[in-house]
Design a protein around this motif. Structure first.
Motif, short mmCIF file in Angstrom:
data_model
loop_
_atom_site.label_atom_id
_atom_site.label_comp_id
_atom_site.label_asym_id
_atom_site.label_seq_id
_atom_site.Cartn_x
_atom_site.Cartn_y
_atom_site.Cartn_z
N PRO A 126 -9.38 11.08 -1.09
CA PRO A 126 -8.39 12.15 -0.90
C PRO A 126 -8.71 13.35 -1.81
O PRO A 126 -9.36 13.18 -2.83
N THR A 127 -8.30 14.53 -1.39
CA THR A 127 -8.46 15.69 -2.28
C THR A 127 -7.25 15.85 -3.18
O THR A 127 -7.33 16.49 -4.22
N GLU A 128 -6.13 15.27 -2.76
CA GLU A 128 -4.93 15.33 -3.60
C GLU A 128 -4.14 14.05 -3.43
O GLU A 128 -4.20 13.43 -2.38
N GLY A 129 -3.37 13.70 -4.45
CA GLY A 129 -2.47 12.56 -4.34
C GLY A 129 -3.14 11.25 -4.70
O GLY A 129 -4.33 11.20 -5.02
N LYS A 130 -2.35 10.18 -4.64
CA LYS A 130 -2.85 8.86 -5.06
C LYS A 130 -2.46 7.79 -4.06
O LYS A 130 -1.45 7.89 -3.37
N ILE A 131 -3.31 6.76 -4.00
CA ILE A 131 -3.02 5.60 -3.16
C ILE A 131 -2.96 4.37 -4.06
O ILE A 131 -3.83 4.20 -4.93
N PHE A 132 -1.96 3.55 -3.86
CA PHE A 132 -1.77 2.35 -4.68
C PHE A 132 -1.87 1.10 -3.83
O PHE A 132 -1.38 1.06 -2.70
N THR A 188 -8.71 17.53 2.50
CA THR A 188 -9.37 18.68 3.12
C THR A 188 -10.87 18.41 3.09
O THR A 188 -11.42 18.12 2.02
N TYR A 189 -11.51 18.42 4.26
CA TYR A 189 -12.96 18.17 4.30
C TYR A 189 -13.73 19.38 3.75
O TYR A 189 -13.17 20.48 3.65
N ILE A 230 -5.37 15.85 6.50
CA ILE A 230 -4.16 15.12 6.11
C ILE A 230 -3.34 15.99 5.16
O ILE A 230 -3.89 16.60 4.24
N ARG A 231 -2.06 16.06 5.41
CA ARG A 231 -1.19 16.83 4.52
C ARG A 231 -0.08 15.97 3.96
O ARG A 231 0.73 15.46 4.72
N ILE A 269 0.87 -1.18 0.00
CA ILE A 269 0.00 0.00 0.00
C ILE A 269 0.90 1.23 0.00
O ILE A 269 1.74 1.38 0.89
N THR A 270 0.74 2.05 -1.02
CA THR A 270 1.58 3.24 -1.10
C THR A 270 0.74 4.51 -1.11
O THR A 270 -0.22 4.62 -1.88
N PHE A 271 1.08 5.42 -0.24
CA PHE A 271 0.50 6.77 -0.24
C PHE A 271 1.47 7.68 -0.97
O PHE A 271 2.64 7.73 -0.62
#
Ligand SMILES: Nc1ncnc2c1ncn2[C@@H]1O[C@H](COP(=O)(O)OP(=O)(O)O)[C@@H](O)[C@H]1O
Ligand SMILES: [Mg+2]
Length: 355
Positions: free
Chosen positions: A54-60, A10-11, A18-19, A2-4
Motif C-alpha cells: 500500500p502507499t498509505e495506511g496499514k493492514i493487520f 497509487t501505482y 484503492i482509496r 484481517i484489518t484494513f
C-alpha cells in the motif's frame, strides 16, 4: 482477523487503485470482494499477502501489522488461489499439492497423508489422481486441486481471486458448493474475489461491494438485497430478490394477525380477523384454526432458510394464504402468499419495463 486501516494504493503510473479502505474481516468468515472490473479487488487482495504494497495506511493480521511478519512466513500462512489454474504442468498432482508443506519442512509421511486427505475432501480418489499430470484432469478437477493446494499446509487465511471464472457454469456451481461446504468444515478465513453477484450471494457470509477503489457497502447478501445503500448497489444486485431471499428475510414478525399464542386464544383475545396459527407458550407451533376450531395435526410450515421460489408451491399444496415460518422448532414469523408475490412481481415489472 484481517484489518484494513485507511489503506490506499497509487501505482507508479499515478493510477489511484484503492482509496482509504477501512474494514475488518472476522476469523472464520467467508468474505467476498465484488465489483466491476478495475475497481481494485485484486489490488486489495494482493496487499494482504504483500504481493502489492500500500502507499498509505496499514493492514493487520491478528492485530499485528503485516510488515512485522517475515514475508515468506506470511505467504506460507496465507493460501492463494488464482483465476488461471496455476498448477505446475511437469509435476504430478501430488507434487503440486506438496509444494508448501515441503517448504515448511513437514515430514514425508505427514505430507503424503495430507495429500490423500485433501484429495478425498474434494472427491478425487487419491489412487487415481495422485500420480497424474495436471493436463490429465478436466478444468474443474484442476481448479479443485488448485483449491486444495492452497489449503495444503493448513493456512489460516485463504485468498481466492476469481478462482472459478474460467470454468463452465456446471463445474462452477459444483465448486461453489464444494468451497462453501469445505469452509464450514475447516472454518478458515476466506477472502474471495468475484465480479459475479450470483456467486457472491451463493457463498459469502459478507459481501464487500467496491467501485473506483472505494467500498460502497459491506453487508450480508440478504441485507444488501433488502437494504441497498444506493442506486449503484441496487443496480449491481439487479433482479435477484426472488431467487436469493429466504422465508425468514421477507416474513412478517411473529406478531401478525395470523398468529396467536395459546394463552391469548384461551383468554379470548382473538381479534376480529381470526388467526390461523396458534403457538404454545414456548413459541413452538400448537395448531391451526380451521373453520373455527383448532386442529393440532398435519400443520404445514416453512423452514426459515427455505428460498421463496421453493416456498411458493406450499401455499397451493395446502390451500392457505399464510404459513408459519419455523426456526429451531419455534415459530419466528408468518409468510404470506402475497408477500412472496410482491417480490416476484417486482422482478417481473422490471423485465416488462425492459421490453
Ligand atoms: N501494476 C499496475 N500498474 C498500474 N495500474 C494498475 C496496475 N495493476 C492494476 N492497475 C489499475 O488499478 C486499478 C485496479 O485494478 P485491479 O485491482 O486489478 O482491479 P480488479 O481486480 O477489480 O479488476 C485498475 O484501474 C487497473 O488498471
Ligand atoms: Mg482482478
Amino acid at each position: 482477523m484481517i484489518t484494513f486501516s485507511s489503506v490506499s494504493k497509487t501505482y507508479e503510473d499515478g493510477t489511484q487503485a484503492i482509496r482509504k479502505l477501512d474494514f475488518t474481516i472476522q476469523a472464520g468468515e467467508f468474505f467476498v470482494l465484488i465489483g466491476p472490473s478495475g475497481c481494485g479487488k485484486t489490488t486489495t487482495m494482493k496487499m494482504i499477502n504483500r504481493l502489492i504494497e500500500p502507499t498509505e495506511g496499514k493492514i493487520f493480521l491478528h492485530d499485528r501489522e503485516i510488515h512485522t511478519f517475515d514475508v515468506q512466513e506470511l505467504r506460507w500462512n496465507i493460501g492463494y488461489v488464482l483465476q488461471q489454474i496455476a498448477l505446475f504442468p511437469h509435476m504430478t498432482i501430488a507434487e503440486n499439492i506438496a509444494l508448501v508443506p515441503e517448504m515448511k519442512k513437514w515430514r514425508k509421511r505427514k505430507i503424503s497423508d495430507r495429500i490423500d486427505e485433501l484429495l478425498h475432501m474434494v472427491g478425487l480418489d487419491p489412487a487415481t489422481y495422485r500420480e497424474r499430470k495436471p493436463s490429465e484432469l478436466s478444468g474443474g478437477q484442476q481448479q479443485r486441486v488448485g483449491v486444495i493446494r492452497a489449503l495444503a499446509a493448513d493456512p489460516e487465511v485463504i485468498l481466492m481471486d476469481e478462482p472459478f471464472s474460467a470454468l463452465d457454469p456446471l463445474s462452477r456451481e459444483q465448486l461453489q458448493q464444494d468451497i462453501r461446504n469445505l469452509q464450514q468444515e475447516i472454518k478458515k478465513t476466506i477472502v474471495f474475489v468475484t465480479h459475479d453477484m450470483d456467486e457472491a450471494m451463493a457463498i459469502g457470509d459478507r459481501v464487500c461491494l467496491m467501485k473506483n477503489g472505494e467500498t460502497i457497502q459491506i453487508d450480508t447478501p440478504q441485507n444488501m438485497i433488502l437494504h441497498p445503500a444506493n442506486d449503484f448497489v441496487r443496480e449491481f444486485i439487479g433482479d435477484r430478490k426472488s431467487s436469493w431471499l429466504t422465508a425468514v428475510d421477507v416474513m412478517s414478525e411473529a406478531k401478525s394477525p395470523h398468529l396467536l399464542s395459546i394463552h391469548d386464544l384461551e383468554a379470548g383475545n382473538a381479534s376480529s380477523i381470526l388467526p390461523l396459527y396458534i403457538t404454545e407458550e414456548d413459541g413452538s407451533l400448537a395448531g391451526r384454526i380451521v373453520e373455527g376450531s383448532m386442529i393440532r395435526e398435519r400443520i404445514p410450515i416453512v423452514p426459515n432458510d427455505m428460498r421463496l421460489a421453493q416456498a411458493l408451491p406450499l401455499f397451493e399444496q395446502h390451500q392457505v394464504e399464510a404459513l408459519p415460518v419455523v426456526k429451531d422448532s419455534k415459530v419466528v414469523g408468518i409468510l404470506s402468499y402475497r408477500t412472496i408475490m410482491h417480490y416476484f412481481m417486482k422482478k417481473h415489472e422490471k423485465e416488462i419495463n425492459k421490453v
